[in-house]
Scaffold this active site. Structure first.
Site, short mmCIF file in Angstrom:
data_model
loop_
_atom_site.label_atom_id
_atom_site.label_comp_id
_atom_site.label_asym_id
_atom_site.label_seq_id
_atom_site.Cartn_x
_atom_site.Cartn_y
_atom_site.Cartn_z
N ASP A 64 -0.78 5.31 -1.35
CA ASP A 64 -0.38 6.61 -1.06
C ASP A 64 0.37 7.15 -2.15
OD1 ASP A 64 -1.11 8.69 0.88
OD2 ASP A 64 1.24 8.77 1.12
N GLU A 81 -4.18 7.06 -4.62
CA GLU A 81 -4.27 8.45 -4.14
C GLU A 81 -3.82 9.31 -5.08
OE1 GLU A 81 -3.50 11.74 -2.62
OE2 GLU A 81 -1.71 10.42 -1.58
N ASP A 103 -5.24 13.17 6.71
CA ASP A 103 -4.40 14.32 6.68
C ASP A 103 -5.42 15.42 6.98
OD1 ASP A 103 -2.02 13.10 6.68
OD2 ASP A 103 -1.87 13.07 4.50
#
Length: 502
Positions: free
Chosen positions: A292, A341, A394
């Protein structure tokens, strides 16, 4: 090769115990993934959930979430009685939502019963497990024991001797809380054993696991408590600055995450030994690791500690390729084992870092039709070495996202896909088809999008707490009919897993 997969968190699996676990239901999901011709099962971080019930704010970068331990397996082992489990309120009344309060309040009661009846620590298997995880497990178990003794307070609020890890104070704490320490070691052993079994079942059926790790550790974690030298801290052990994102079109105040920032000069001096251990640990848990906030390795956003928002932050240089060259010393770290990401505003240096690393970046269909986003996510721009999603954890569900588009953005989407005469309930599948037929080597679709679910099934609203990470799959919702429909689209998109191509 072209691959396809489904994003479905463990917490979202069907279960009679209020949250998904490593149970028979998880194996049934593997069976359906195989039937649907998928190659990947992507999940969210497996760590213990911390602040806001977020898997991205875990009490440890290495530990596993005890909520995922299968209680039925403990019953079969004779460590629990079914009657003891059936009387507990896990929040199972609403099968579509996780009730984290009831889990936190009630689940550890039955797990402590199981621990008290177990002789796990007398087995050779546990001794081997402990030896293999000795660099983090003792600190984590002690951290949780002391945390519980301090009514769950952040370690930053503990008595000074504990917070600063005075050796004599720690020695006494280990004696005082030995039972609680044993309990947390039991939880990690059970977690590891059950997860290993489930992962083997998935791999044996041709399904690889894509795991997910946050770039940062939680400000209230055993990692930060045990190793403050790895972070930017003052003489008192408090963060000098914390992580977040700057203001943008989506948030005028930016995002204040509050995570401690790494002291990258320290990590470089140690040849990134902690990061090597972390990635090696993750590649034992997963087949592929999604990292991430990858751009933080190029530049990270540093916000002065104590700030109320992210407005006064500034960009600082990260470790860049020095880190990835060090990680590449592990033969398991390849261009196929890590996903970058790389969403959000990308500078030329971030783009170059992703390219130099060789890791595939991410593309999101929902961003392609959002005029507020400066990136170009229309599919004809995708490189082959990328992972395409309709949306991430998200993002809004695809069905609700379409309704929430501005008139101009919706018209662009309608024109791009020729949706003018397509029935409303079929439009979601046209966006899924767009992702599946793109040139990206891999396509991963959230299960909520395959089910055409509305906004109530959204997994997370960034920068908010409460009501997130709750969505659950209903029993039998991943039906044979749905698997067949997914398989058909996977096949015509050239992504059918090889084992199913005959």
């Amino acid at each position: 090769m072209r691959y396809a997969g489904i994003l479905l968190p463990i917490s979202s699996l069907p279960s009679p115990y209020g949250i998904g676990t490593f149970s028979k239901s998880a194996r049934q999901v593997v069976d359906q993934l195989e039937a649907a011709g998928q190659h990947y099962w992507q999940i969210l971080p497996l760590g213990p959930t911390g602040y806001g019930d977020s898997p991205y704010q875990s009490f440890s970068a290495f530990a596993g979430n005890p909520y995922f331990i299968d209680l039925d397996a403990l019953i079969e082992e004779g460590l629990l009685k079914k009657s003891e489990v059936d009387t507990v309120d896990f929040g199972q009344v609403d099968e579509t939502k996780v009730d984290y309060y009831k889990l936190y309040t009630n689940r550890f009661t039955v797990l402590k019963l199981a621990c008290g009846r177990s002789r796990f620590d007398q087995t050779k298997e546990y001794q081997r497990f402990f030896s293999e995880n000795e660099d983090w497990l003792p600190d984590y178990a002690l951290f949780m024991a002391v945390k519980n003794a301090n009514n769950g307070k952040s370690f930053q609020e503990w008595p000074l001797e504990l917070r600063k890890r005075d050796p004599e104070t720690l020695r006494k704490a280990k004696e005082t809380y030995s039972g609680e320490i044993r309990f947390y070691c039991f939880l990690q052993y059970m977690f590891a054993s059950q997860w290993s079994s489930l992962k083997k079942y998935a791999n044996d059926h041709g399904i690889e696991i894509i795991g997910d790790i946050p770039i940062y550790v939680s400000p209230d974690s055993s990692d930060f408590w045990a190793h403050p030298e790895m972070f930017q801290v003052d003489e008192d052990g408090r963060p000098k600055a914390v992580a977040g994102c700057p203001p943008d079109a989506f948030s005028a105040d930016g995002q204040l995450w509050g995570n401690p920032l790494y002291d990258w000069s320290y990590h470089e001096k140690t040849n990134f030994s902690w990061w090597k251990r972390r990635i090696d640990h993750c590649l034992k848990l997963y087949d592929v690791v999604r990292v991430d906030h990858f751009r933080g390795f190029d530049e990270y956003y540093s916000i002065p500690y104590g700030s109320v928002n992210a407005v006064k932050g500034k960009w600082m240089p990260g470790p860049g390729m020095k880190l990835f060259r060090a990680l590449a010393e592990n033969p398991k770290v390849t261009s196929k084992s890590i996903i970058a990401e790389d969403l959000g505003f990308l500078t030329p240096s971030v783009i170059q870092l992703v390219k130099d690393s060789g890791f595939p970046g991410m593309k999101v269909i929902e961003f392609a039709f959002d005029s507020r986003d400066s990136g170009n996510y229309l599919p004809y721009n995708y490189p082959h070495n990328s992972i395409v999603y309709t949306g991430t954890h998200d993002n809004q569900t695809l069905y609700a996202w379409y309704d929430e588009l501005s008139d101009d953005d919706r018209k662009l989407a309608d024109d791009y896909l020729g949706l003018a005469d397509v029935p409303r309930k079929e439009k979601t599948w046209q966006f899924i088809r767009l992702a599946m037929e793109s040139v990206s080597d891999t396509c991963v679709i959230p299960m909520q999008d395959y089910l055409n679910l509305d906004s109530w099934a959204r997994m997370n609203h960034p920068s908010t707490t409460g009501g997130n990470w709750c969505w659950r799959l209903r029993k039998d919702e991943f039906s044979d009919e749905l698997a067949s429909k997914i398989r058909r689209l996977t096949k015509i998109s050239g992504r059918l897993a090889q084992r199913n191509t005959k």
